[in-house]
Design an enzyme around this catalytic site. Sequence first.
Site, short mmCIF file in Angstrom:
data_model
loop_
_atom_site.label_atom_id
_atom_site.label_comp_id
_atom_site.label_asym_id
_atom_site.label_seq_id
_atom_site.Cartn_x
_atom_site.Cartn_y
_atom_site.Cartn_z
N ASN A 179 -8.26 -17.38 -15.09
CA ASN A 179 -8.37 -16.92 -13.69
C ASN A 179 -7.00 -16.98 -13.03
OD1 ASN A 179 -8.01 -19.59 -12.31
ND2 ASN A 179 -9.83 -20.07 -13.53
N ASP A 227 -15.99 -21.48 -15.25
CA ASP A 227 -17.38 -21.93 -15.28
C ASP A 227 -17.99 -21.79 -16.67
OD1 ASP A 227 -17.64 -22.72 -12.59
OD2 ASP A 227 -17.68 -20.62 -11.98
N LYS A 269 -8.60 -13.88 -35.56
CA LYS A 269 -8.51 -12.77 -34.60
C LYS A 269 -9.62 -11.76 -34.84
CE LYS A 269 -5.49 -9.15 -32.95
NZ LYS A 269 -4.45 -8.23 -33.33
N PRO A 286 -18.40 -27.99 -18.94
CA PRO A 286 -18.74 -29.22 -18.20
C PRO A 286 -18.17 -29.13 -16.79
CG PRO A 286 -16.98 -29.65 -19.79
CD PRO A 286 -17.47 -28.26 -20.05
N ASP A 287 -18.87 -29.71 -15.85
CA ASP A 287 -18.34 -29.76 -14.48
C ASP A 287 -17.55 -31.06 -14.34
OD1 ASP A 287 -18.02 -30.22 -11.67
OD2 ASP A 287 -19.46 -28.61 -11.34
N ILE A 288 -16.26 -30.93 -14.25
CA ILE A 288 -15.40 -32.12 -14.27
C ILE A 288 -15.58 -32.95 -13.00
CG2 ILE A 288 -12.97 -32.88 -14.37
CD1 ILE A 288 -12.60 -30.17 -16.04
N PHE A 335 -12.76 -29.48 -4.31
CA PHE A 335 -12.40 -28.29 -3.56
C PHE A 335 -13.55 -27.31 -3.63
CE2 PHE A 335 -8.01 -27.97 -1.99
CZ PHE A 335 -7.59 -29.25 -2.29
N LYS A 389 -22.28 -28.23 -1.44
CA LYS A 389 -21.53 -28.48 -2.69
C LYS A 389 -21.18 -29.96 -2.80
CE LYS A 389 -19.27 -25.03 -4.16
NZ LYS A 389 -18.36 -23.90 -4.11
N LYS A 412 -22.41 -31.96 -6.07
CA LYS A 412 -21.44 -32.48 -7.04
C LYS A 412 -21.34 -34.00 -7.00
CE LYS A 412 -19.33 -28.32 -7.97
NZ LYS A 412 -18.57 -27.78 -9.07
N1 CTP Z 1 -14.96 -27.95 -10.77
C1 CTP Z 1 -14.86 -28.75 -11.88
N2 CTP Z 1 -15.34 -28.37 -13.06
C2 CTP Z 1 -15.99 -27.20 -13.19
C3 CTP Z 1 -16.11 -26.36 -12.06
C4 CTP Z 1 -15.59 -26.77 -10.87
O1 CTP Z 1 -14.25 -29.84 -11.76
N3 CTP Z 1 -16.47 -26.83 -14.36
C5 CTP Z 1 -14.45 -28.43 -9.48
C6 CTP Z 1 -13.25 -27.70 -8.97
O2 CTP Z 1 -12.06 -28.32 -9.40
C7 CTP Z 1 -13.45 -27.84 -7.48
C8 CTP Z 1 -14.93 -27.74 -7.33
O3 CTP Z 1 -15.46 -28.21 -8.52
O4 CTP Z 1 -13.06 -29.12 -7.03
C9 CTP Z 1 -15.37 -26.33 -7.11
O5 CTP Z 1 -16.66 -26.22 -7.47
P1 CTP Z 1 -17.34 -24.83 -7.91
O6 CTP Z 1 -18.77 -25.08 -8.13
O7 CTP Z 1 -16.58 -24.20 -9.00
O8 CTP Z 1 -17.18 -24.10 -6.64
P2 CTP Z 1 -16.54 -22.76 -6.36
O9 CTP Z 1 -15.34 -22.51 -7.18
O10 CTP Z 1 -16.36 -22.76 -4.90
O11 CTP Z 1 -17.67 -21.75 -6.91
P3 CTP Z 1 -19.20 -21.50 -6.52
O12 CTP Z 1 -19.24 -21.38 -5.04
O13 CTP Z 1 -19.50 -20.28 -7.26
O14 CTP Z 1 -20.00 -22.68 -7.01
#
Ligand code: CTP
Length: 415
Positions: free
Chosen positions: A217, A285, A295, A312-314, A331, A345, A349
């Site tokens: 991205n 994501d 390749k 994974p969502d860190i 963020f 959010k 989270k």
């Molecule tokens: N984050 C993370 N790991 C992921 C996805 C997101 O740590 N796999 C963290 C980002 O670093 C940020 C926050 O989660 O702190 C953003 O959450 P996210 O759900 O990705 O929100 P958006 O980018 O705003 O997207 P959406 O609104 O589609 O959920």
Amino acid sequence: MSNSVPLAGKRILLVIAGGIAAYKSLDLIRRLKERGASVRAILTEAGARFVTPLSVQALTGDTVYQDLWSLTDESSMGHIQLSRDADLVVVAPATADLMARMAAGMANDLAATALLATDKPVLMAPAMNVRMWLHPATQDNLARLEARGVRRVGPNDGDMACGEYGPGRMAEPLEIVDAIIGVFTERAGPRPLAGRRALVTSGPTVEAIDPVRYIANRSSGKQGHAIAAALARLGAAVTLVTGPVRLPDPPGCTTVAIESAQQMLDACRAALPADVAVCAAAVADWRVKGAAGHKLKKDGGGPPVLELEENPDILATLSRAESRPALVVGFAAETRDVAAYARAKRLRKGCDWIVANDVGLGTQTFGGDANTVHVIRADAEESWPTMSKDAVAERLARAIADHFTQNESTQGDTR
Ligand code: CTP
């Protein structure tokens, strides 16, 4: 070194006394102004024999203050105000005579009066003949001034204008600039995050399709890197876990370069325990399920179908980890209903604060240098004005430091 701590906005009152080294003070004014400081000068009667008021005025861009009894000087700026309006008083050159008058607490000209009236730190750059410097009278005066907290830079050893050799040459303008920076750094006080560990994620993650192709991205990493640097400036031991970015590693941080979300998570786990985690990375994501180890070729069968699986969502993982940092900051990038989405959010989270940026059309947050954020906490919400990413980082780091200071004083829950 000279550029490491900005002097921007600092107000310096420069007292130029009567010595041959006064010509170097003209260069000092230039050096300070180059670094964004404003300089106001007092020129003693003897000083005006060595440099002209016109030169000093042209360089400072301000009136030169010379006469204790001048009605115009006094009406535009009294000697008390003159000495109080500065952040620092620099005496360069500090002659034997002016040092003696400072030590005795005399107030017989504008320079001595301003030095007696000031409540600001004073830095002096002595300059005189070597015998005068080594004379017990001068050394006694020096000891008295230093005992009262007056700082000193120089004098240096060297050939003197009078033909002798030894200590007495005024420090060079850049040495004086460094000493001035030293005074401001020292006065910045104890670093409120000293002894704290911080973990910051930044930049994009890169998810392999095959060994040469990937999904990524447009995150620049500017905000996350600025936060890591700001936390380090406040004394935290910072581990920055970052995806590929075109930015230098921020000073004072341990930077861990990763590519994928899984690697970011592993690096974050390895960096625990931490007191605070700030997740500013734009983590992908999804990743490609079963990324090819070789390749992918055009084999006539049409484009490959990429199956994605969730990363994974860190932020959520850190928020729920056994060794959870006391403060977890996430963020959120939103294009509408910024606060409402960010509130949801935060709860989803499990983090403590959400810094929500408005990335709607026309905001140019992605890749740009400015950011407009709303900070959502459990008990308070703030909308910050549009600021540079560096300023957002500075303010966020201060808020984090304040959070720990407040919790320390109340001994309460750090959330
Ligand atoms: N984050 C993370 N790991 C992921 C996805 C997101 O740590 N796999 C963290 C980002 O670093 C940020 C926050 O989660 O702190 C953003 O959450 P996210 O759900 O990705 O929100 P958006 O980018 O705003 O997207 P959406 O609104 O589609 O959920």
